[in-house]
Structures are given as structure tokens and as C-alpha cells.
Write an enzyme that holds these catalytic residues in place. Structure first.
Site, short mmCIF file in Angstrom:
data_model
loop_
_atom_site.label_atom_id
_atom_site.label_comp_id
_atom_site.label_asym_id
_atom_site.label_seq_id
_atom_site.Cartn_x
_atom_site.Cartn_y
_atom_site.Cartn_z
N GLY A 1 3.07 5.41 9.76
CA GLY A 1 4.45 5.55 9.33
C GLY A 1 5.27 4.30 9.52
CG HIS B 1 -0.40 0.18 2.52
ND1 HIS B 1 -0.07 -0.89 3.33
CD2 HIS B 1 -0.10 1.28 3.24
CE1 HIS B 1 0.39 -0.44 4.48
NE2 HIS B 1 0.39 0.88 4.45
CB SER C 1 2.90 1.31 6.45
OG SER C 1 1.63 1.36 7.02
CB SER D 1 -0.16 -5.06 6.60
OG SER D 1 -1.28 -4.66 5.85
CG ASP E 1 -0.03 -4.22 2.47
OD1 ASP E 1 0.52 -3.52 1.58
OD2 ASP E 1 -0.46 -3.75 3.53
#
Length: 373
Positions: free
Chosen positions: A326, A217, A328, A343, A246
Site C-alpha cells: 500500500g 505498477h 507503493s 516501488s 516504475d
């Protein structure tokens, strides 16, 4: 946008856009993009303390878990690490399979439902209860599929989920949780692209070519990445898979050959030498650019998340490590073993405890034909 796959199936080869690859100096310095998918905390297993600190899993544990999963298939509802002894416990429904587990040096546990039965329960939820703001995953310790409904799910929608659960004869447990499943943009100094920040997971290679993995993402909408806001591009995405999966991959374009380690944010780094499938009950660490290093344990596998914006992901792993926007794309690991790519989470770290979902790293390694080093 990627073609979506049902829970429990093998992810497709990096479908979606073959985006430009992005670069990071080291897995430690590689940080993530601005989005963190938010998830509420998961309930502790009925026979486990909350939160459980987790136990260590050795290389033999990963191998035995993989071998038994392959041999038993849907006859097992999964394995977990005993919180007291650290032994790998494998669930089975028949004495013959219990004997097989014992013959392989494992510890069997007779349970009511097989993996095939829990997969059928998951399929029923997918068909009749796929509501934005919900998430479900398998907890082998409970021998159930655990459903979480966030604060955006209405009472009527919750009643619909519960009606589906009732028809599944105890295979599903429904829980209301605070917060909401969503993506969150965060600011801060890390890896930047298009005004966004994420965290890198692991440096990987294919021959002499170096890449790093991060969340899909993050890479799905951004091609070029820098180590500072407005700084020179260090890498470009070459692959991205989101939603459904993801994960994304970024190729170093600055000629660097970064080390294969993860930042511990205390002046030191953790070398990563292998990758494996996470086991419920094991202790893990998460390294991300916002909350730095947090710890927890694996609580569910084969997790489906239905985000409020309509995106959904399958085959995730849930932990009780905390995280925030952040983080991620950050790294989930245990010792020198890579486990997953961050994720999403509920974006909070109350008392150091949260809920984080990660993409199993081996899917991305296989999809892109790369290895940790």
C-alpha cells in the site's frame, strides 16, 4: 507493456500505455495503489554501521554530485556521503581524476574498479544470472555490485550466480536474503482504483495543469482514482511506464489545485520545492499510506530488481527505510527535495528497519515534462 531497457541506460520516454491520469488532493493526501513490490533488506556497507542513519545532503552536494558524474562519466564508480563528516566522496581509479575532484572542491577516493568496470559486471549478471528473485545494485562505498538472492532462489540457481560472480574478479558480492521479491496488494483507506490502494508521491505541474506522480505498477492497470473507496473520481492517468521503469502520472480532473507538499502524518506537511538525484549515504524519509513516515538512508544506486512474476525494473535506488503493501507510489524525499517514487520493499519493518526501492523522480519529471512546485 513498456519496452525494457538494460541497467545503466537512460529510460525511454513514457512508453507503455498512455493511461488516464489520476488525481489526488495533495501529495500528503495522495496515497498509493494496492501494490508494493517486495524486496528483502540489503546488507550494510563494510565500513558503515547497520543501519546507518544517513547524513544530510545540501543543494550544493546534489549539484557537485551531478557535475562530477557528468565530467567523470564511467571513470568514477559513483559518489557517497561520508558517514562521519557528511562530505561528498567521489570514487576514482587514477591520480589525475583525484586531482580533478579536488579542483572541483570534492573529496576523492582511489578505488580498484571504475564505473565502466562495474557496469560490465552488471551486464554480465543481466546476461548470465537474470533469475527471478534476485536484485543487484552498485554500492560505491564497497566499490562493488551487491547481488541479493531471496528465499525463492534455489541452491542450484544461487550456485549459478556465484559462478558468474567468481568470474568477475571481486566486482560482485552475493548475499542470500529472507523474504521474496513480489508485488503485494493491500487494503486500507487511501487512494482507490479498481479495488486497489496505492500512495501518491508528489504533486507536479505543467503550466496551470496539475498532476501527481505515483508508481507505474499502480497506474499500469488502473485509470481512474478516488480519495475514498467508492468515492468520486478525482483524477485519471495520462501516462504510465512499467515494467522497466516504475512511474505513472495522474491528472487532476476535479478542478482542484492542490499544494505541493507531502503528508508527514503528524498533522503537518513538508513543502517540496526541488528535485534531485539521491546520493549513497544520505538520510531520507518515505511517506506512504500504510507505514506513514519512515526514515533511513540510501544504500545502493542503479538497482535492478527481478520480480518472481517475470517483471523487472532498472535504475532504481535502494534505501534501508521500511515500508509495506500500500506504500507503493509514495514519496521519498530529503527536506524540501523530491528524490523518488516508492516501488517496492520486503513488506516488513522489523525494529523500524527494512529495505525499500524507489524510482528516481527526475526520470519521471523529464519524461512527462512536469515540475515539482
Amino acid at each position: 507493456m513498456s519496452a525494457r531497457r538494460p541497467a545503466g541506460t537512460t529510460p525511454p520516454h513514457p512508453v507503455g500505455r498512455q493511461h488516464v491520469k489520476r488525481t489526488l488532493a495533495t501529495a500528503a493526501t495522495l496515497v498509493a495503489l494496492p501494490l508494493t513490490l517486495l524486496l528483502p533488506g540489503s546488507p550494510a556497507a563494510a565500513d558503515e554501521p547497520s543501519p546507518t542513519p544517513g547524513v544530510r545532503a545540501g543543494a550544493d552536494t546534489y549539484q557537485r554530485n551531478a557535475d562530477l558524474a557528468r565530467e567523470l562519466g564511467g571513470r568514477s564508480a559513483g559518489s557517497y556521503l561520508d558517514a562521519r563528516t557528511g562530505e561528498l566522496v567521489t570514487t576514482v581509479t587514477k591520480e589525475a581524476d583525484a586531482e580533478l575532484v579536488l579542483s572541483r572542491g570534492g573529496k576523492p577516493k582511489l578505488v580498484e574498479r571504475s564505473g565502466t568496470q562495474l557496469a560490465a559486471a552488471t551486464a554480465a549478471l543481466e546476461k548470465d544470472a537474470k533469475i527471478p528473485g534476485t536484485s543487484w545494485g552498485v554500492d560505491p562505498r564497497r566499490n562493488q555490485v551487491v547481488v541479493e538472492a531471496d528465499s525463492t532462489v534455489s541452491e542450484a540457481e544461487l550456485a549459478r550466480i556465484e559462478r558468474v560472480a567468481v568470474g568477475l574478479d571481486g566486482a560482485v558480492q552475493v548475499t542470500r536474503v529472507p523474504g521474496e521479491f513480489k508485488q503485494e496488494v493491500a487494503g486500507g483507506d487511501a487512494i482507490y482504483g479498481g479495488g486497489s490502494r496505492c500512495s501518491a508521491a508528489f504533486n507536479v505541474s505543467n503550466g496551470a495543469t496539475r498532476y501527481f506522480l505515483t508508481a507505474g505498477h499502480c497506474t499500469d492497470s488502473i485509470a481512474n482514482w478516488s480519495a475514498s473507496s467508492g468515492g468520486p473520481v478525482i483524477g485519471t492517468r495520462t501516462g504510465s511506464s512499467f515494467p522497466t521503469n516504475d512511474y505513472g502520472i495522474v491528472k487532476y480532473t476535479d478542478g482542484s489545485t492542490p499544494a505541493g507538499h507531502v503528508n508527514l502524518y503528524n498533522g503537518s506537511y513538508q513543502d517540496i520545492t526541488s528535485a534531485a538525484t539521491a546520493v549513497v549515504g544520505q538520510a531520507i524519509k518515505k511517506s506512504g499510506s500504510t507505514t506513514k513516515v519512515t526514515t533511513g538512508s540510501v544504500t545502493q544506486t542503479n538497482v535492478t530488481v527481478n520480480y518472481g512474476n517475470g517483471d523487472y525494473v532498472y535504475g532504481m535506488v535502494r534505501t534501508n527505510a521500511c515500508s509495506a503493501g500500500g506504500d507503493s507510489g509514495g514519496a521519498h524525499f530529503a527536506g524540501t527535495t523530491a528524490l523518488g517514487i516508492h516501488s517496492g520493499s520486503n513488506g516488513t519493518c522489523d525494529n523500524g528497519v527494512g529495505s525499500a526501492v524507489f524510482q528516481p523522480v527526475q526520470e519521471a519529471l523529464t519524461a512527462y515534462g512536469v515540475n515539482v512546485y
